[in-house]
Motif scaffolding. Structure first.
Motif, PDB file in Angstrom:
ATOM      1  N   PRO A  77       0.796  -1.239   0.000  1.00 42.00           N
ATOM      2  CA  PRO A  77       0.000   0.000   0.000  1.00 42.00           C
ATOM      3  C   PRO A  77       0.829   1.290   0.000  1.00 42.00           C
ATOM      4  O   PRO A  77       0.848   2.044   0.974  1.00 42.00           O
ATOM      5  CB  PRO A  77      -0.811  -0.130   1.283  1.00 42.00           C
ATOM      6  N   VAL A  78       1.484   1.584  -1.114  1.00 37.99           N
ATOM      7  CA  VAL A  78       2.348   2.760  -1.187  1.00 37.99           C
ATOM      8  C   VAL A  78       1.541   4.061  -1.281  1.00 37.99           C
ATOM      9  O   VAL A  78       2.067   5.136  -0.982  1.00 37.99           O
ATOM     10  CB  VAL A  78       3.331   2.656  -2.373  1.00 37.99           C
ATOM     11  N   ALA A  79       0.280   3.970  -1.717  1.00 37.65           N
ATOM     12  CA  ALA A  79      -0.555   5.172  -1.836  1.00 37.65           C
ATOM     13  C   ALA A  79      -1.665   5.164  -0.782  1.00 37.65           C
ATOM     14  O   ALA A  79      -2.795   5.574  -1.052  1.00 37.65           O
ATOM     15  CB  ALA A  79      -1.142   5.272  -3.240  1.00 37.65           C
ATOM     16  N   LYS A  80      -1.328   4.721   0.415  1.00 41.55           N
ATOM     17  CA  LYS A  80      -2.353   4.582   1.461  1.00 41.55           C
ATOM     18  C   LYS A  80      -2.986   5.925   1.835  1.00 41.55           C
ATOM     19  O   LYS A  80      -4.155   5.971   2.246  1.00 41.55           O
ATOM     20  CB  LYS A  80      -1.773   3.906   2.694  1.00 41.55           C
ATOM     21  N   TYR A 127     -11.343   6.075   4.520  1.00 49.58           N
ATOM     22  CA  TYR A 127     -11.025   4.712   4.933  1.00 49.58           C
ATOM     23  C   TYR A 127      -9.961   4.711   6.031  1.00 49.58           C
ATOM     24  O   TYR A 127      -9.061   5.558   6.040  1.00 49.58           O
ATOM     25  CB  TYR A 127     -10.527   3.887   3.742  1.00 49.58           C
ATOM     26  N   SER A 128     -10.071   3.736   6.922  1.00 51.24           N
ATOM     27  CA  SER A 128      -9.091   3.568   8.000  1.00 51.24           C
ATOM     28  C   SER A 128      -8.489   2.169   7.920  1.00 51.24           C
ATOM     29  O   SER A 128      -9.196   1.196   7.637  1.00 51.24           O
ATOM     30  CB  SER A 128      -9.749   3.752   9.375  1.00 51.24           C
ATOM     31  N   ALA A 129      -7.189   2.093   8.175  1.00 52.38           N
ATOM     32  CA  ALA A 129      -6.506   0.793   8.164  1.00 52.38           C
ATOM     33  C   ALA A 129      -6.986  -0.054   9.332  1.00 52.38           C
ATOM     34  O   ALA A 129      -7.018   0.407  10.476  1.00 52.38           O
ATOM     35  CB  ALA A 129      -5.000   0.995   8.242  1.00 52.38           C
ATOM     36  N   LYS A 130      -7.369  -1.301   9.052  1.00 51.20           N
ATOM     37  CA  LYS A 130      -7.862  -2.211  10.085  1.00 51.20           C
ATOM     38  C   LYS A 130      -6.897  -3.359  10.346  1.00 51.20           C
ATOM     39  O   LYS A 130      -6.665  -3.748  11.482  1.00 51.20           O
ATOM     40  CB  LYS A 130      -9.234  -2.767   9.679  1.00 51.20           C
ATOM     41  N   ILE A 131      -6.342  -3.934   9.283  1.00 48.20           N
ATOM     42  CA  ILE A 131      -5.407  -5.055   9.425  1.00 48.20           C
ATOM     43  C   ILE A 131      -4.267  -4.868   8.433  1.00 48.20           C
ATOM     44  O   ILE A 131      -4.510  -4.578   7.258  1.00 48.20           O
ATOM     45  CB  ILE A 131      -6.101  -6.407   9.158  1.00 48.20           C
ATOM     46  N   SER A 132      -3.040  -5.014   8.917  1.00 49.79           N
ATOM     47  CA  SER A 132      -1.868  -4.978   8.041  1.00 49.79           C
ATOM     48  C   SER A 132      -1.020  -6.203   8.294  1.00 49.79           C
ATOM     49  O   SER A 132      -1.016  -6.755   9.405  1.00 49.79           O
ATOM     50  CB  SER A 132      -1.033  -3.713   8.293  1.00 49.79           C
ATOM     51  N   PHE A 133      -0.309  -6.627   7.271  1.00 48.61           N
ATOM     52  CA  PHE A 133       0.565  -7.792   7.413  1.00 48.61           C
ATOM     53  C   PHE A 133       1.905  -7.491   6.756  1.00 48.61           C
ATOM     54  O   PHE A 133       1.956  -7.020   5.619  1.00 48.61           O
ATOM     55  CB  PHE A 133      -0.065  -9.031   6.785  1.00 48.61           C
ATOM     56  N   LEU A 148      10.988  -6.862   5.857  1.00 48.05           N
ATOM     57  CA  LEU A 148      10.953  -5.408   5.679  1.00 48.05           C
ATOM     58  C   LEU A 148       9.794  -4.968   4.792  1.00 48.05           C
ATOM     59  O   LEU A 148       9.632  -3.778   4.533  1.00 48.05           O
ATOM     60  CB  LEU A 148      12.272  -4.932   5.045  1.00 48.05           C
ATOM     61  N   TYR A 149       8.989  -5.915   4.326  1.00 44.42           N
ATOM     62  CA  TYR A 149       8.021  -5.635   3.271  1.00 44.42           C
ATOM     63  C   TYR A 149       6.593  -5.685   3.796  1.00 44.42           C
ATOM     64  O   TYR A 149       6.155  -6.702   4.343  1.00 44.42           O
ATOM     65  CB  TYR A 149       8.195  -6.653   2.146  1.00 44.42           C
ATOM     66  N   LYS A 150       5.855  -4.566   3.622  1.00 47.68           N
ATOM     67  CA  LYS A 150       4.438  -4.564   3.989  1.00 47.68           C
ATOM     68  C   LYS A 150       3.653  -5.218   2.860  1.00 47.68           C
ATOM     69  O   LYS A 150       3.524  -4.657   1.768  1.00 47.68           O
ATOM     70  CB  LYS A 150       3.930  -3.147   4.241  1.00 47.68           C
ATOM     71  N   GLU A 151       3.136  -6.403   3.116  1.00 46.94           N
ATOM     72  CA  GLU A 151       2.463  -7.176   2.065  1.00 46.94           C
ATOM     73  C   GLU A 151       1.103  -6.593   1.697  1.00 46.94           C
ATOM     74  O   GLU A 151       0.766  -6.470   0.526  1.00 46.94           O
ATOM     75  CB  GLU A 151       2.310  -8.631   2.504  1.00 46.94           C
ATOM     76  N   TYR A 152       0.307  -6.251   2.724  1.00 50.50           N
ATOM     77  CA  TYR A 152      -1.013  -5.692   2.427  1.00 50.50           C
ATOM     78  C   TYR A 152      -1.583  -4.972   3.643  1.00 50.50           C
ATOM     79  O   TYR A 152      -1.153  -5.175   4.788  1.00 50.50           O
ATOM     80  CB  TYR A 152      -2.001  -6.782   1.980  1.00 50.50           C
ATOM     81  N   THR A 153      -2.552  -4.117   3.355  1.00 52.90           N
ATOM     82  CA  THR A 153      -3.375  -3.487   4.390  1.00 52.90           C
ATOM     83  C   THR A 153      -4.823  -3.593   3.949  1.00 52.90           C
ATOM     84  O   THR A 153      -5.138  -3.408   2.771  1.00 52.90           O
ATOM     85  CB  THR A 153      -2.995  -2.012   4.593  1.00 52.90           C
ATOM     86  N   ILE A 154      -5.695  -3.899   4.899  1.00 57.32           N
ATOM     87  CA  ILE A 154      -7.134  -3.897   4.646  1.00 57.32           C
ATOM     88  C   ILE A 154      -7.709  -2.625   5.268  1.00 57.32           C
ATOM     89  O   ILE A 154      -7.521  -2.368   6.461  1.00 57.32           O
ATOM     90  CB  ILE A 154      -7.819  -5.134   5.241  1.00 57.32           C
ATOM     91  N   PHE A 155      -8.370  -1.831   4.434  1.00 54.12           N
ATOM     92  CA  PHE A 155      -8.987  -0.587   4.881  1.00 54.12           C
ATOM     93  C   PHE A 155     -10.506  -0.770   4.950  1.00 54.12           C
ATOM     94  O   PHE A 155     -11.092  -1.446   4.111  1.00 54.12           O
ATOM     95  CB  PHE A 155      -8.668   0.544   3.907  1.00 54.12           C
TER      96      PHE A 155
END
Length: 230
Positions: free
Chosen positions: A198-201, A209-215, A219-226
C-alpha cells in the motif's frame, strides 16, 4: 534461447528482491504456494504457453497505469481470510479487482465464495490470457460468478453495490483518486479495500477509509485492509 534467458533473469531478479525484503524461508514458502495454486486452479498449461515477459504497454503507462505485477497466492489467501475477521460474508458480497491482469485474483476470489467477482483490465494481451485461464477454471470448478471488462478503470462507474475493492498498485496516485471517487460517489461506498503493497495509502485514507489489518514479512508490507468509516 533468448526467451529462456529472459525468464531466468526475470525470476532471478524477483527472487533476489524477495530474499532481501522477506528473507529466504518466507520467499521459499511463497514460491511453494505459487506452484501449488497454479496446479490447483487448473491453468498450468496456459501459464507455460503465455508470452514472457509481459509488460504494461507504453500507451497505458502514459495514462497513469503502472507496470504489471502479479499478486502472490500466499498473501492473497491470508488477506481474504482476514476479511472474515472483519465480519465480511463472501456469499453476500461483490468483489472487484482493479487491474485484473491475467485473472489470478478474480479466480481466487471466486473460489473463496464471493457472490459476484468483477475484473477490470485495460490491456488486451492480459485480458486474453485471463479469459483462457478463467475458461479452464470455470470448467474445473463449475464457477460462473466472474465477469471481466476491458476498459480504463478511471471510467468504470459501479452500477451495483461493491463490497470489496482489490488493488495492487495498478495506477498512479492521480488515477487512483479518480477511480476510488467513482466508487465513493456511487450509491453505497465499498466497505473494504484490500491493498497489496500500500504505497498510496494516504489516497485511501483521504476519502474516508481507515486501516484495520496490516501484514508485514521482513521489511516488506504485504497488504493493508482498509474499512470505510465515514
Amino acid at each position: 534461447m533468448f526467451k529462456t534467458q529472459t525468464i531466468l533473469t526475470t525470476y532471478f531478479d524477483y527472487a533476489k528482491f524477495s530474499f532481501k525484503q522477506r528473507g529466504f524461508m518466507q520467499s521459499l514458502k511463497i514460491w511453494i504456494s505459487e506452484c501449488y495454486y497454479i496446479v490447483l486452479l487448473g491453468d498450468f498449461s496456459v501459464s507455460l504457453s503465455e508470452p514472457f515477459p509481459q509488460y504494461t504497454s507504453t500507451e497505458y503507462r502514459a495514462k497513469g497505469y503502472l507496470p504489471y505485477q502479479a499478486s502472490y497466492y500466499k498473501f492473497l489467501r491470508k488477506a481474504l481470510l482476514d476479511l472474515l475477521k472483519l465480519q465480511l460474508i463472501p456469499q453476500q458480497s461483490t468483489f472487484i479487482d482493479i487491474g485484473a491482469g491475467k485473472g489470478k485474483v478474480v479466480k481466487f476470489a471466486s473460489l473463496f465464495g464471493f457472490k459476484k467477482v468483477i475484473g477490470i483490465e485495460i490491456e488486451e494481451k492480459f485480458l486474453r490470457i485471463a479469459e483462457k485461464k478463467i475458461s479452464l477454471f470455470k470448467k474445473k470448478y463449475n464457477q460462473n460468478n466472474i465477469t471481466l471488462y476491458k476498459m480504463d478503470a478511471v471510467y468504470y462507474i459501479p452500477e451495483e453495490k461493491i463490497d470489496v475493492v482489490f488493488l495492487y498498485n495498478p495506477v498512479r496516485k492521480k488515477a487512483l483518486e479518480l477511480i476510488l471517487n467513482n466508487f465513493i460517489n456511487s450509491s453505497v461506498a465499498p466497505k473494504f479495500i484490500v491493498y497489496l503493497n500500500p504505497v498510496a495509502k494516504k489516497v485511501i485514507e483521504a476519502i474516508g477509509y481507515s486501516a484495520k489489518i496490516s501484514f508485514t514479512t521482513g521489511l516488506y508490507k504485504e497488504y493493508t485492509i482498509f474499512e470505510y468509516t465515514k
